[in-house]
Scaffold this active site. Structure first.
Site, PDB file in Angstrom:
ATOM      1  N   SER A   1       0.826  -1.206   0.000  1.00  0.00           N
ATOM      2  CA  SER A   1       0.000   0.000   0.000  1.00  0.00           C
ATOM      3  C   SER A   1       0.865   1.264   0.000  1.00  0.00           C
ATOM      4  O   SER A   1       1.897   1.323   0.665  1.00  0.00           O
ATOM      5  CB  SER A   1      -0.883   0.005   1.246  1.00  0.00           C
ATOM      6  OG  SER A   1      -1.653   1.182   1.276  1.00  0.00           O
TER       7      SER A   1
ATOM      8  N   ASN B   1       9.612   8.347   4.660  1.00  0.00           N
ATOM      9  CA  ASN B   1       8.527   9.094   4.041  1.00  0.00           C
ATOM     10  C   ASN B   1       7.502   9.528   5.066  1.00  0.00           C
ATOM     11  O   ASN B   1       7.295   8.864   6.082  1.00  0.00           O
ATOM     12  CB  ASN B   1       7.860   8.282   2.919  1.00  0.00           C
ATOM     13  CG  ASN B   1       6.733   7.400   3.428  1.00  0.00           C
ATOM     14  OD1 ASN B   1       5.616   7.858   3.660  1.00  0.00           O
ATOM     15  ND2 ASN B   1       7.038   6.123   3.633  1.00  0.00           N
TER      16      ASN B   1
ATOM     17  N   LEU C   1      -1.002  10.406   4.345  1.00  0.00           N
ATOM     18  CA  LEU C   1      -2.273   9.879   3.845  1.00  0.00           C
ATOM     19  C   LEU C   1      -3.000  10.861   2.939  1.00  0.00           C
ATOM     20  O   LEU C   1      -4.219  11.020   3.035  1.00  0.00           O
ATOM     21  CB  LEU C   1      -3.182   9.484   5.023  1.00  0.00           C
ATOM     22  CG  LEU C   1      -2.727   8.255   5.822  1.00  0.00           C
ATOM     23  CD1 LEU C   1      -3.604   8.081   7.050  1.00  0.00           C
ATOM     24  CD2 LEU C   1      -2.788   6.996   4.961  1.00  0.00           C
TER      25      LEU C   1
ATOM     26  N   CYS D   1      -2.265   4.667  11.966  1.00  0.00           N
ATOM     27  CA  CYS D   1      -2.447   6.113  12.128  1.00  0.00           C
ATOM     28  C   CYS D   1      -2.810   6.393  13.585  1.00  0.00           C
ATOM     29  O   CYS D   1      -3.350   5.559  14.283  1.00  0.00           O
ATOM     30  CB  CYS D   1      -3.519   6.690  11.226  1.00  0.00           C
ATOM     31  SG  CYS D   1      -4.491   5.520  10.318  1.00  0.00           S
TER      32      CYS D   1
ATOM     33  N   LYS E   1      -2.982  -4.576   9.388  1.00  0.00           N
ATOM     34  CA  LYS E   1      -1.565  -4.299   9.125  1.00  0.00           C
ATOM     35  C   LYS E   1      -0.900  -3.791  10.384  1.00  0.00           C
ATOM     36  O   LYS E   1      -1.266  -2.747  10.914  1.00  0.00           O
ATOM     37  CB  LYS E   1      -1.451  -3.268   8.000  1.00  0.00           C
ATOM     38  CG  LYS E   1      -0.019  -2.983   7.597  1.00  0.00           C
ATOM     39  CD  LYS E   1       0.030  -2.294   6.256  1.00  0.00           C
ATOM     40  CE  LYS E   1       1.453  -2.017   5.828  1.00  0.00           C
ATOM     41  NZ  LYS E   1       1.497  -1.373   4.512  1.00  0.00           N
TER      42      LYS E   1
ATOM     43  N   ILE F   1       5.569  -5.690   7.919  1.00  0.00           N
ATOM     44  CA  ILE F   1       5.340  -4.564   8.805  1.00  0.00           C
ATOM     45  C   ILE F   1       5.080  -3.268   8.026  1.00  0.00           C
ATOM     46  O   ILE F   1       5.467  -3.149   6.865  1.00  0.00           O
ATOM     47  CB  ILE F   1       6.571  -4.311   9.720  1.00  0.00           C
ATOM     48  CG1 ILE F   1       7.820  -4.088   8.894  1.00  0.00           C
ATOM     49  CG2 ILE F   1       6.762  -5.442  10.695  1.00  0.00           C
ATOM     50  CD1 ILE F   1       9.064  -3.717   9.679  1.00  0.00           C
ATOM     51  N   ASN F   2       4.437  -2.355   8.693  1.00  0.00           N
ATOM     52  CA  ASN F   2       4.372  -0.996   8.198  1.00  0.00           C
ATOM     53  C   ASN F   2       5.748  -0.346   8.436  1.00  0.00           C
ATOM     54  O   ASN F   2       6.621  -0.940   9.061  1.00  0.00           O
ATOM     55  CB  ASN F   2       3.278  -0.228   8.945  1.00  0.00           C
ATOM     56  CG  ASN F   2       2.612   0.805   8.057  1.00  0.00           C
ATOM     57  OD1 ASN F   2       3.298   1.496   7.300  1.00  0.00           O
ATOM     58  ND2 ASN F   2       1.306   0.920   8.141  1.00  0.00           N
TER      59      ASN F   2
ATOM     60  N   GLY G   1      12.358   0.045   3.045  1.00  0.00           N
ATOM     61  CA  GLY G   1      13.443  -0.392   2.180  1.00  0.00           C
ATOM     62  C   GLY G   1      14.327  -1.428   2.870  1.00  0.00           C
ATOM     63  O   GLY G   1      14.105  -1.786   4.025  1.00  0.00           O
TER      64      GLY G   1
ATOM     65  N   GLY H   1      11.478  -4.141   2.809  1.00  0.00           N
ATOM     66  CA  GLY H   1      12.800  -4.260   2.216  1.00  0.00           C
ATOM     67  C   GLY H   1      12.996  -5.402   1.250  1.00  0.00           C
ATOM     68  O   GLY H   1      14.131  -5.773   0.971  1.00  0.00           O
TER      69      GLY H   1
HETATM   70  C1  LIG Z   1       5.878   6.302   0.042  1.00  0.00           C
HETATM   71  C2  LIG Z   1       5.210   5.270   0.897  1.00  0.00           C
HETATM   72  C3  LIG Z   1       3.864   5.400   1.213  1.00  0.00           C
HETATM   73  C4  LIG Z   1       3.220   4.459   1.997  1.00  0.00           C
HETATM   74  N1  LIG Z   1       1.891   4.599   2.266  1.00  0.00           N
HETATM   75  C5  LIG Z   1       1.236   3.635   2.965  1.00  0.00           C
HETATM   76  C6  LIG Z   1      -0.164   3.712   3.187  1.00  0.00           C
HETATM   77  O1  LIG Z   1      -0.841   4.629   2.742  1.00  0.00           O
HETATM   78  N2  LIG Z   1      -0.752   2.715   3.906  1.00  0.00           N
HETATM   79  C7  LIG Z   1      -0.056   1.661   4.389  1.00  0.00           C
HETATM   80  O2  LIG Z   1      -0.643   0.780   5.024  1.00  0.00           O
HETATM   81  N3  LIG Z   1       1.287   1.555   4.200  1.00  0.00           N
HETATM   82  C8  LIG Z   1       1.942   2.517   3.496  1.00  0.00           C
HETATM   83  N4  LIG Z   1       3.298   2.399   3.282  1.00  0.00           N
HETATM   84  C9  LIG Z   1       4.049   1.270   3.869  1.00  0.00           C
HETATM   85  C10 LIG Z   1       4.224   0.138   2.876  1.00  0.00           C
HETATM   86  O3  LIG Z   1       2.997  -0.390   2.485  1.00  0.00           O
HETATM   87  C11 LIG Z   1       5.091  -0.979   3.487  1.00  0.00           C
HETATM   88  O4  LIG Z   1       4.471  -1.466   4.647  1.00  0.00           O
HETATM   89  C12 LIG Z   1       6.479  -0.486   3.858  1.00  0.00           C
HETATM   90  O5  LIG Z   1       6.922   0.427   2.883  1.00  0.00           O
HETATM   91  C13 LIG Z   1       7.509  -1.618   4.014  1.00  0.00           C
HETATM   92  O6  LIG Z   1       7.771  -2.274   2.801  1.00  0.00           O
HETATM   93  P1  LIG Z   1       8.983  -1.873   1.801  1.00  0.00           P
HETATM   94  O7  LIG Z   1      10.231  -1.817   2.629  1.00  0.00           O
HETATM   95  O8  LIG Z   1       8.993  -2.943   0.759  1.00  0.00           O
HETATM   96  O9  LIG Z   1       8.656  -0.531   1.240  1.00  0.00           O
HETATM   97  C14 LIG Z   1       3.954   3.346   2.487  1.00  0.00           C
HETATM   98  C15 LIG Z   1       5.314   3.211   2.172  1.00  0.00           C
HETATM   99  C16 LIG Z   1       5.943   4.145   1.375  1.00  0.00           C
HETATM  100  C17 LIG Z   1       7.384   3.956   1.052  1.00  0.00           C
END
Ligand SMILES: Cc1cc2nc3c(=O)[nH]c(=O)nc-3n(C[C@H](O)[C@H](O)[C@H](O)COP(=O)(O)O)c2cc1C
Ligand SMILES: Cc1cc2nc3c(=O)[nH]c(=O)nc-3n(C[C@H](O)[C@H](O)[C@H](O)COP(=O)(O)OP(=O)(O)OC[C@H]3O[C@@H](n4cnc5c(N)ncnc54)[C@H](O)[C@@H]3O)c2cc1C
Ligand SMILES: Cc1cc2nc3c(=O)[nH]c(=O)nc-3n(C[C@H](O)[C@H](O)[C@H](O)COP(=O)(O)OP(=O)(O)OC[C@H]3O[C@@H](n4cnc5c(N)ncnc54)[C@H](O)[C@@H]3O)c2cc1C
Ligand SMILES: Cc1cc2nc3c(=O)[nH]c(=O)nc-3n(C[C@H](O)[C@H](O)[C@H](O)COP(=O)(O)O)c2cc1C
Ligand code: FES
Ligand code: FES
Lengths: 247, 335, 335, 247
Positions: free
Chosen positions: C29, C77, C81, C138, C173, C199-200, C225, C252
């Protein structure tokens, strides 16, 4: 790589710790292969991030390099027959040793093993020192068909064995040497953190009383009756009779 | 303003309770052993202090191998507090600390409140040791394995017990794996802590995919290095609004710029751990970076950098420092 | 065993509650908007599902700039929302989801329990949407800003309210900033969650040293990441021993090997976020990596990889899968 | 860099998003400078990690590159006088525009600013297209002593201004253009996450109703009465009259 001091001071089984440029990673330990004329070389394969980055560095890029690090193989006594047992890239520990043994006119055999003919490394440089190399391959594509330890078993016994290679091979070599009562020194590898002896990240279990161990007392409820030694600073060379193989 | 102090000497000293360090750069616990190894490759006297590997009451063999693993921009470790125990430490290691060419902070770890208090008390009177750091991130034996640093009440119990028996200033070291560090930091301060260190390693796991096994023998390890820096700066930022005692910030510091992130967020000093494993001269580079920043800003005391970016910074800079704080740097801070 | 399935077709499908995904690779997401942008540069149909940016009840402008920052092996980041709100989303965005060439997971965010339930209910019946993910990270308006995912009771309240009003399977989540994820995961499962995502992003801060200001306008951001991968694998590992519902692991993931870390730790599926920003083809590379692993191990169903490295894995693999689980890979697991 | 498609399709103010090899980082956006004969070039400075890694790549290393991305400057109507206003590396947006204006025989002035004489970039390539370049330096070491916006103010008015450069300069240029009622297009920069319009990480505030904005309704309690547009996908080119400068 060019470094007067390292090339001059490097002893058999010593290594360098390289700072690979780019995003953070701990130093990469690599064995010192050849060393002469103010230059030394390393042998490595692209295992992961650091070795990949190293392989892709532009030629001539300056590198920060700490070394030579670690202890060294001890030379055989006069008249002893020595056998060098190298598995894969473990051969990196042996150019310096072979050079020294040559200079000391020690009676030396080199057994060099690899998966297959194509993955043999180091043969030419060792041959250039004037040795006959006894090649073993797992798949029989060249030389003896089987492991280097099998080969050592099948040969006339030596007075001292020097081993470096993957853990399984070293373990088999140590077992053979301990059973046969032959002196055996091995150069070990582990994941290093600091490469300098501070982080305790690179230990191997050694028998209590081994001078390379930490030497501190056993805790009251500790069931393990061994000691740990740091491969990076107390090693990388250990006596087969000191090392415990737990797995 | 930039010209103010370019020719005068800078005051780099910082206070941690009663201890005065010549500069705010500290070697982090577990990454410097007792300093001897690094003396061979760098000038360790340029550290304001070095923190020893945590010492427990009993000797400990530590975890099986593998104990460390590289991760993206960091490393994972699970040494398992290998160490000699306090008796052997006092006999075999402590005397040599007299030769360490800078201040020493002794680190104490334990599995019960009493262990902390006992080891802390025994640390008294060792030459060169100026403060005690409590590694309260080990699992608490009395409370089903939860760490002392996970609950305000348990960290308070450790700090209070140690303060009762130790004469040196006490630094409590917090771990990041909690939902809110503020109440934990407050509890430590109220129990008498003279300073706080943050952060300890972040819990992590890596899997050996080839063998479908955890890569570390201990399964769980601690993630350190630049990868965690934003997490660590966040911890300092949060805690800086909650307590008034000095904070020692750490987690991924590699350069002067990185150290300044921590100082500006509210730390009074910084510690360097994993980065020593890459560049043994890292402390000198960090120190030079901070000095350059001070000259650029025309400030004479390093303490005046603390909290500059953090409008909620609650601590007090040293009195002399207050004047040097350029108010303009707070303008535009987003709250 | 290695020869078992090299010639036969592999079953890559996974179940999330009643939803069946053609493969276990999901776009995370917030990192894929509604898929349209990435359709221009890659084949998004190879994703098992894409998760939409979280939708709130009211439109939100989001945070001021800067909203993102590069960090070592990751990024920070704080988008805040930004989004159209549920009404405008249903009108302007939802119809186009019919054209997304794979399954869609809608993400719901809210500041009160009622907001979650309301938005979740309105998501019913959108073409292609097969599940709802609840972004419970949130701040909770009713409870002084603490996140819903920080407490078992508050996450349970959200999940229970949503389950009462939504017909789609519900994924909660979780966020990593807690001392122990297990009770939170259990509470979500008991309240009726069909799956968990973890994880978020991890909370973090970066400081602009030049200006002595936080780099993000919102001060705090979320670290994502490769830098956080060990933290995320740890979260999956822990939670996998506590619940029996499927886990979607993320944090990541850049390669097939990375995804396998999550599967082996106990995830039934994985999501990719930030890595899309580097390589839009990342999902195909990850899928290919998993397929290669399955062929190497001779297993026919991707579900049989789940939890292979984790001796405490509590979930159930699909019945068909159980046979394919090579017991030997558990031998030697360190506990 | 060699890429037939990008070199052919690139339009004025478009950029590429580069995957810099090595440890993870999001793609690096860089403006497309020159583009011809199947090759294009970029102008960059070592700002931080990604640009440093890019600068140290071995020559010939293949790079993954997405582009051309972003919208483009719109050409002036026939007979309009155009002024290009470039600050520092912002000049990167203008080779393609200058080439097009030249081809369209538009009456074009180029004002190029830098800190000092030594930091002027792009002059030769633009001069090679046949333009006279009006140089400004902050320190007066060459040309006009002052900012490019001061210089524009002091020159006879144009019908359309094209700006690219640091935020302070763009802001001053927009203010001037809006006050003077001159059409002005600027190419903006922000920290990018995805570079493709998905992450909402790169927004700029624009007036409500701007076609580049998101267009969704204002929330009940929202006090801010503007909209956001994504620099990466809705821009990088915006009209001065649409952009709001909040700070
Ligand atoms: C730019 C950005 C915006 C995100 N926005 C949301 C969001 O609106 N809702 C949500 O549940 N997670 C959000 N996430 C979290 C990602 O869904 C994910 O949980 C997190 O990035 C870890 O995975 P990754 O390391 O592969 O990015 C966001 C992540 C990034 C980088
Ligand atoms: C004293 C010492 C000397 C060494 N000398 C040499 C040398 O001369 N030549 C050389 O190539 N290597 C040598 N090594 C090994 C080398 O340091 C490691 O392989 C190192 O981990 C590679 O770093 P990396 O970042 O590229 O890969 P990492 O990210 O550390 O590892 C990548 C992957 O490869 C696996 N892996 C790493 N190393 C090995 C290995 N040796 N065998 C099997 N799997 C492995 C890891 O488990 C991981 O899955 C030596 C190590 C030590 C301690
Ligand atoms: C559409 C677009 C086109 C661009 N074109 C070019 C170009 O043609 N040439 C070019 O050199 N750059 C250009 N940039 C800027 C470049 O993408 C950024 O500078 C990028 O952040 C540098 O990445 P980095 O990882 O090297 O440094 P980062 O790690 O991202 O930044 C390092 C440090 O430098 C500071 N910094 C970064 N960029 C700037 C800047 N532009 N001005 C002032 N301080 C900065 C950061 O705040 C940080 O402190 C462009 C950006 C965009 C969005
Ligand atoms: C190998 C290693 C061992 C560590 N051992 C200890 C320890 O014994 N006690 C302690 O309080 N912290 C220990 N730490 C944590 C560090 O002191 C520090 O808090 C952490 O590494 C973050 O800083 P860094 O990113 O600069 O390394 C250890 C860290 C590493 C890398
Ligand atoms: S690698 Fe640190 S002690 Fe050996
Ligand atoms: S950079 Fe992601 S939307 Fe612009």
């Amino acid at each position: 790589m060019r470094d007067e001091r390292i090339a001059r001071d490097a002893r058999a089984a010593q290594y360098v710790a390289l700072d690979v440029p780019g995003t953070f990673s701990v130093r990469l330990p690599l064995g010192i292969w050849t060393a002469r004329d103010g230059e030394f070389s390393v042998l490595f394969q692209e295992w992961g991030d650091r070795t990949r980055r190293l392989a892709h560095l532009p030629i001539g890029e300056p590198l920060s390099c700490i070394g030579p690090l670690g202890n060294q193989f001890s030379a055989p006594s006069e008249g002893q027959r020595a056998t060098i047992v190298a598995g894969g890239l473990g051969v990196a520990a042996f150019w310096l040793l072979a050079r020294d043994l040559k200079a000391a006119r020690a009676h030396t055999t080199i057994v060099l093993g690899a998966r297959s003919k194509l993955s043999i490394v180091g043969r030419d440089e060792l041959a250039a020192l004037g040795f006959d190399i006894d090649i073993c391959t797992d798949d029989g594509s060249e030389g003896f068909h089987g492991s280097v330890v099998d080969r050592v078993r099948s040969r006339p016994p030596s007075d001292v064995l020097y081993g470096c290679g993957p853990p399984g091979m070293l373990r088999a070599l140590c077992r053979y040497a301990n059973e046969a009562g032959v002196e055996c020194q091995i150069s070990m590898e582990e994941n290093f953190g600091c490469s300098l002896g501070t982080c305790w990240g690179c230990v191997v279990p050694v028998r209590r009383g081994c001078p390379q161990g930490t030497g501190y007392p056993k805790a009251p409820r500790e069931i393990r009756d061994y000691d740990f030694a740091r491969v990076c600073a107390d090693g990388t060379v250990f006596r087969a009779s000191d090392v415990l193989w737990l797995h | 303003m930039a010209a103010l102090s370019t020719s005068s000497a800078l005051d780099m000293s910082v206070r941690i309770g009663s201890a005065l360090l010549k500069n705010p750069i500290i070697a982090a616990s577990g990454c410097y052993n007792r300093g001897a190894e690094y003396s061979r490759v760098t000038d360790i006297s340029q550290y304001g202090a070095i923190t020893l590997k945590s010492v427990t009451r009993q000797p400990r063999l530590g975890n099986e191998m593998p104990r460390t693993m590289s991760t993206p921009a960091g490393m994972l470790n699970a040494i398992g507090l290998q160490g000699p125990g306090i008796e052997y430490f006092l006999k075999a290691d402590a005397p040599a600390l007299a030769h360490v060419p800078t201040a020493v902070i002794a680190s104490v770890a334990g599995f019960t409140v009493e262990e902390f208090a006992y080891v802390a008390e025994r640390m008294d009177g060792i030459p060169n040791v100026v403060a005690l750091e409590l590694d309260v991130s080990c699992p608490n034996v009395d409370r089903e394995g939860e760490c002392f640093a996970a609950q305000p009440s348990s960290i308070a119990a450790v700090v209070a017990a140690v303060k009762k028996r130790a004469r040196l200033p006490v630094i409590a070291k917090l771990m990041p794996n909690v939902s809110d560090l503020k109440p934990i930091a407050k509890a430590a301060q109220e129990a008498g802590a003279d300073a706080l260190s943050l952060i300890n390693a972040v819990r992590g796991i890596a899997i050996d995919v080839k063998n479908a096994l955890p890569l570390l023998a201990n399964v769980t390890g601690g993630l350190t290095g630049p990868a965690i820096r934003p997490i660590a700066v966040h911890a300092v930022w949060e805690v800086a609004s909650a307590v008034t005692i000095p904070l020692i910030g750490m987690g991924g510091i590699e350069t002067g710029r990185d150290a300044l992130e921590f100082l500006f967020a509210g730390a009074g000093a910084v510690a360097i751990g994993t980065a020593n494993f890459r560049r043994p001269d890292v402390h000198m580079e960090v120190l030079a970076g901070i000095v350059a920043e001070m000259r650029g800003r025309g400030c004479e005391r390093v303490t005046s950098l603390t909290g500059l970016a953090n409008p909620r910074f609650a601590g007090s800079r040293s009195v002399e420092a207050a004047v040097a704080r350029p108010k303009t740097h707070l303008e535009g801070a987003h709250e």
